[in-house]
Design an enzyme around this catalytic site. Structure first.
Site, short mmCIF file in Angstrom:
data_model
loop_
_atom_site.label_atom_id
_atom_site.label_comp_id
_atom_site.label_asym_id
_atom_site.label_seq_id
_atom_site.Cartn_x
_atom_site.Cartn_y
_atom_site.Cartn_z
N SER A 67 0.87 -1.19 0.00
CA SER A 67 0.00 0.00 0.00
C SER A 67 0.90 1.22 0.00
O SER A 67 2.04 1.17 0.50
CB SER A 67 -0.86 -0.02 1.28
OG SER A 67 -1.37 1.26 1.56
N TYR A 81 -1.14 -0.08 10.28
CA TYR A 81 -1.42 -0.74 8.99
C TYR A 81 -0.29 -0.40 8.01
O TYR A 81 0.23 -1.28 7.32
CB TYR A 81 -2.77 -0.24 8.47
CG TYR A 81 -3.09 -0.59 7.05
CD1 TYR A 81 -3.47 -1.89 6.70
CD2 TYR A 81 -3.04 0.38 6.04
CE1 TYR A 81 -3.78 -2.21 5.38
CE2 TYR A 81 -3.36 0.07 4.73
CZ TYR A 81 -3.73 -1.23 4.41
OH TYR A 81 -4.04 -1.54 3.11
N LYS A 111 2.31 -2.77 5.97
CA LYS A 111 2.43 -2.76 4.51
C LYS A 111 3.87 -2.42 4.07
O LYS A 111 4.30 -2.83 2.99
CB LYS A 111 1.41 -1.80 3.90
CG LYS A 111 -0.03 -2.30 4.04
CD LYS A 111 -0.25 -3.63 3.34
CE LYS A 111 -1.70 -4.08 3.35
NZ LYS A 111 -1.91 -5.35 2.62
N1 LIG Z 1 -8.84 -0.56 -1.01
C1 LIG Z 1 -7.75 0.17 -0.86
O1 LIG Z 1 -7.80 1.41 -0.89
C2 LIG Z 1 -6.42 -0.50 -0.67
C3 LIG Z 1 -5.26 0.28 -0.86
C4 LIG Z 1 -4.01 -0.31 -0.69
C5 LIG Z 1 -3.93 -1.65 -0.37
N2 LIG Z 1 -5.06 -2.38 -0.18
C6 LIG Z 1 -4.91 -3.80 0.16
O2 LIG Z 1 -5.57 -4.58 -0.82
C7 LIG Z 1 -5.99 -5.80 -0.22
C8 LIG Z 1 -7.46 -6.01 -0.54
O3 LIG Z 1 -8.20 -4.92 -0.05
P1 LIG Z 1 -9.66 -4.56 -0.58
O4 LIG Z 1 -9.74 -3.09 -0.54
O5 LIG Z 1 -9.93 -5.29 -1.83
O6 LIG Z 1 -10.55 -5.16 0.62
P2 LIG Z 1 -12.04 -5.73 0.61
O7 LIG Z 1 -12.85 -5.18 -0.48
O8 LIG Z 1 -12.52 -5.59 2.02
O9 LIG Z 1 -11.82 -7.29 0.32
C9 LIG Z 1 -11.08 -8.05 1.23
C10 LIG Z 1 -11.08 -9.50 0.77
O10 LIG Z 1 -10.24 -10.25 1.66
C11 LIG Z 1 -11.04 -11.22 2.36
N3 LIG Z 1 -10.51 -11.27 3.73
C12 LIG Z 1 -10.55 -10.32 4.68
N4 LIG Z 1 -9.93 -10.74 5.79
C13 LIG Z 1 -9.48 -11.99 5.53
C14 LIG Z 1 -8.77 -12.97 6.27
N5 LIG Z 1 -8.39 -12.75 7.52
N6 LIG Z 1 -8.49 -14.14 5.68
C15 LIG Z 1 -8.90 -14.41 4.41
N7 LIG Z 1 -9.56 -13.52 3.65
C16 LIG Z 1 -9.85 -12.34 4.21
C17 LIG Z 1 -12.48 -10.74 2.22
O11 LIG Z 1 -13.46 -11.76 2.28
P3 LIG Z 1 -14.06 -12.30 3.70
O12 LIG Z 1 -14.60 -11.10 4.40
O13 LIG Z 1 -15.09 -13.32 3.33
O14 LIG Z 1 -12.90 -12.91 4.39
C18 LIG Z 1 -12.44 -10.13 0.82
O15 LIG Z 1 -12.49 -11.16 -0.15
C19 LIG Z 1 -5.66 -5.70 1.26
O16 LIG Z 1 -4.42 -6.33 1.51
C20 LIG Z 1 -5.52 -4.20 1.48
O17 LIG Z 1 -4.66 -3.92 2.56
C21 LIG Z 1 -6.31 -1.84 -0.33
#
Ligand SMILES: NC(=O)c1ccc[n+]([C@@H]2O[C@H](COP(=O)([O-])OP(=O)(O)OC[C@H]3O[C@@H](n4cnc5c(N)ncnc54)[C@H](OP(=O)(O)O)[C@@H]3O)[C@@H](O)[C@H]2O)c1
Length: 262
Positions: free
Chosen positions: A153, A166, A170
């Protein structure tokens, strides 16, 4: 006429005949990546905690090429099960996208509860490393063109008020990618993506009700979409990126260039 650089190697796509495991694939960024890899011909194991979410996600993908394994990314038995399904049911593993990550804490580091801090590291850092360990133990790297993609991130590169821990996790993921690239070359390439705010459930609190104001800080004047991340992920995991390893690629619509923080 085909635009330069957009021609695919065959009708099956860049990932035809290849097997990918994508964690956190039921929604958001993970789902975007899984869809893209499926569209480009990959066979896939998708993971998340909830099976109903996985089933909904997989409904738009070719059933014969997709397997679903529900469980917690930080659970070694779940990781072993998911990798085993890739090997036994889909014939091996070529690509690992360790995307699952959490951020349950908000506030300054001085007030950080250590139990919550440990949970963040358990999932984001040790969980991520655990996926790479399990995949390599099951043969990732035995076939040509193996690739790992980790999800960092921009918060790992610049301080982000309120989500400092967080960001620390990252930063660790980014360093994992670089270190693993050195350890696993030449058999496995390892890279990471570092997105700024992407429109997902996870990041909603960072933009909901004020998206225009947040987007105005980005030179591209919009937040990221899962499809933006998926396009970069697919490239980095494809053979077209076969000389790229140990990189943390920022995807931020120009935010850091403009001096912004996530
Ligand atoms: N969105 C952003 O702005 C952003 C920016 C930088 C980095 N990221 C990173 O991108 C990644 C995905 O984020 P996202 O924004 O796509 O999140 P999201 O929409 O909340 O999706 C998260 C996914 O991970 C699963 N999950 C959550 N906790 C889990 C666990 N303990 N074990 C297994 N699966 C788990 C969720 O399904 P369940 O709830 O069914 O487990 C869902 O499929 C993360 O690593 C986040 O830190 C996101």
């Amino acid at each position: 006429m085909v635009e330069p650089g957009t021609q695919r190697d065959d009708a099956g796509g860049r990932f035809a005949g290849r097997v990918a495991v994508v964690t956190g694939a039921s929604r958001g960024i993970g789902l975007g990546i899984a869809r893209r890899l499926a569209d480009e011909g990959a066979s896939l194991v998708l993971t998340a905690r909830r099976m109903d979410g996985l089933e909904e996600a997989a409904a738009s993908m070719p059933a014969e090429r997709v397997r679903l394994v529900a469980g917690r990314a930080q659970d070694p038995e779940h990781r072993a099960r998911a990798i085993d399904v890739a090997v036994r049911e889909l014939g091996g593993i070529d690509v690992l996208v360790a995307n699952a990550g959490i951020n349950p804490v908000y506030g300054p580091l001085l007030g950080l509860e250590h139990d919550a801090a440990r949970k963040v590291f358990e999932v984001n850092v040790l969980g991520t490393l655990g996926w790479v360990q399990a995949a390599c133990a099951a043969g990732l790297g035995d076939r040509a063109d193996a690739a790992v993609l980790l999800m960092s991130s921009v918060t790992g590169a610049v301080p982000s008020p309120g989500i400092g821990w967080y960001g620390v996790s990252k930063a660790a993921v980014a360093h994992l990618a670089v270190t693993l690239a050195v350890e696993l070359g030449p058999r496995v390439r390892v890279n990471a993506l570092a997105p700024a705010v992407v429109r997902t459930q996870f990041a909603r609190a960072l933009y909901e009700g004020r998206e225009d104001e947040v987007a105005a800080r980005y030179p591209m004047r919009r937040l990221g979409l899962p499809e933006d991340v998926a396009a970069a992920a697919a490239y980095l995991c494809s053979t077209e990126a076969s000389w790229i390893t140990g990189q943390v690629v920022t995807l931020d619509g120009g935010l850091l260039a403009a001096g912004g923080a996530a």
